[in-house]
Design an enzyme around this catalytic site. Structure first.
Site, PDB file in Angstrom:
ATOM      1  N   ASP A 112       0.801  -1.223   0.000  1.00 38.80           N
ATOM      2  CA  ASP A 112       0.000   0.000   0.000  1.00 38.80           C
ATOM      3  C   ASP A 112       0.836   1.276   0.000  1.00 38.80           C
ATOM      4  O   ASP A 112       0.435   2.287   0.586  1.00 38.80           O
ATOM      5  CB  ASP A 112      -0.948  -0.007   1.195  1.00 38.80           C
ATOM      6  N   ASP A 172      -7.510  -3.841  -5.264  1.00 40.27           N
ATOM      7  CA  ASP A 172      -7.078  -2.572  -4.673  1.00 40.27           C
ATOM      8  C   ASP A 172      -5.660  -2.192  -5.111  1.00 40.27           C
ATOM      9  O   ASP A 172      -5.303  -1.015  -5.167  1.00 40.27           O
ATOM     10  CB  ASP A 172      -7.085  -2.644  -3.143  1.00 40.27           C
TER      11      ASP A 172
END
Length: 390
Positions: A112, A172
């Site tokens: 991330d 994602d």
């Protein structure tokens, strides 16, 4: 100039309303937004307490350290409010929160990096040619690249559930490719761009259903290097269409087209956008349920964050296609979300703007609450529509 630009955003929405009462409600929402922005500015500095969400039940703000995947959104929100208002106080606060994230440039235990680093340091680069910010972005891209498996052709997502998954990749992860694309522009090193393209191509090949929707998680076999499982982690079921996941796909491939001008990415974004916009379970106001296949629709929670992601993405997709369907959805969403049902009341003293985002069904957490990333994509959509209208 920026303050006038902010006002022009609301003028650009005026065609959506026709009577004086509706116009008063629209400008009331404007005033409420200004009050909500102040709540973010007033939130106390703490490098170990990034605001992530708020529980209406416990009346507690969930605070996380910089290693949490959501940490970069709060600084990003402050940068974007600065762009909307021109108020230097937001810039100064954004700079301070951004510094707290710098140590994450060495964190190789997460995919991330884009959410954390680019949504903070990348936002800051819009306002100054800051070499230190550029260095953080490039170092983060270097660390993120260490999670890339050349034989599979993807960046590994999570490290947990090793007893269940071999090499999980979530939809994602498309969002973190922006960091890689930008790192190549900053450094001149094409390695990051190539990894981003390879990951996008692998996801394009394996992650989508014939109807245009996306699975949440694909697990790859580390020997055969092919998908072995197609499942969900945050949706209601493996074969369901988790709303935020559809948003990540639309946004991710629109962004990938921006950097590559590869038509297959544009076509992917358009196909998943069509699935989202034409789904029988998308409410008339454009604010989706948290999963299109949730069993108790219409008595299911909405997910403002999913709608905001899609609204922001479709403004950019409109720029590449001139398809009025996209911009009409974004304007409808932005109009409908600026109501008393979704804008938090000014008497609630928490550093968030919107209510009714939906977090993680697998943990039964952050369901129907203010969540920081819902605010981020809402603010981005405001800025993008503003830029389009100007």
């Amino acid at each position: 100039m920026k303050i006038n630009s902010f006002k022009l955003f609301f003028i650009s929405l005026s065609f959506l309303v026709s009577c004086n009462t509706e116009k008063k409600e629209e400008f009331h929402a404007h005033a409420e937004l200004e009050k909500r922005y102040q709540k973010l500015l007033d939130y106390p500095l703490d490098s170990l307490a990034f605001p992530r969400s708020y529980s209406h039940e416990s009346k507690q703000i969930k605070k996380v350290p910089s290693k949490d995947w959501t940490s970069g959104f709060f600084a990003g929100n402050l940068w974007q409010i600065y762009e909307l208002t021109g108020n230097e106080a937001y810039k100064e606060r954004a700079q301070l929160w951004t510094v707290f994230i710098e140590k994450e440039k060495f964190n190789d235990r997460t995919h991330d990096m884009g959410f954390k680093v680019f949504n903070s340091f990348g936002q800051g680069l819009k306002f100054e040619d800051n070499q230190a910010y550029k260095d953080v972005i490039v170092k983060s891209a270097q660390i993120l690249s260490s999670r890339f498996n050349e034989k599979i052709g993807s960046i590994r997502s999570w490290d947990f559930n090793r007893d269940k998954w071999q090499f999980p990749v979530i939809i994602d992860n498309m969002m973190n490719l922006e960091l890689l694309f930008e790192a190549t522009i900053i450094s001149g090193d094409s390695t990051y761009h190539k990894i981003a393209v390879t990951h996008a191509n692998t996801t394009l090949k394996n992650h989508f259903r014939p109807n245009g929707s996306t699975w949440h998680v694909l697990d790859y076999d580390t020997i055969a290097h092919q998908p072995r499982l197609k499942v969900t982690h945050q949706g209601v079921a493996d074969n369901s269409s988790w709303a935020r996941g559809q948003g990540w796909a639309i946004y991710g491939y629109t962004m990938a087209y921006r950097y590559t001008k590869d038509e297959k990415y544009l076509n992917r974004a358009k196909a998943t956008a069509a699935f989202f916009l034409n789904h029988k379970n998308l409410p008339e106001d454009g604010i989706p349920y948290w999963d299109f296949d949730a069993p108790n629709i219409p008595n299911e929670s909405r997910d403002v964050s999913a709608g905001a992601i899609v609204a922001s993405a479709l403004i950019e997709l409109y720029r590449y296609t001139n398809d009025e369907t996209y911009i009409n959805y974004s304007k409808k969403f932005l109009k409908n979300v600026q109501t008393a049902d979704y804008i938090l009341s000014s008497d609630i003293d928490i550093p968030f703007i919107l209510d009714h985002s939906f977090g993680d069904w697998s943990k039964r957490s952050e369901m129907n609450e203010p969540i920081v990333y819902g605010d981020y994509y809402f603010l981005e959509a405001l800025l993008r529509l503003n830029a389009l209208e100007n």
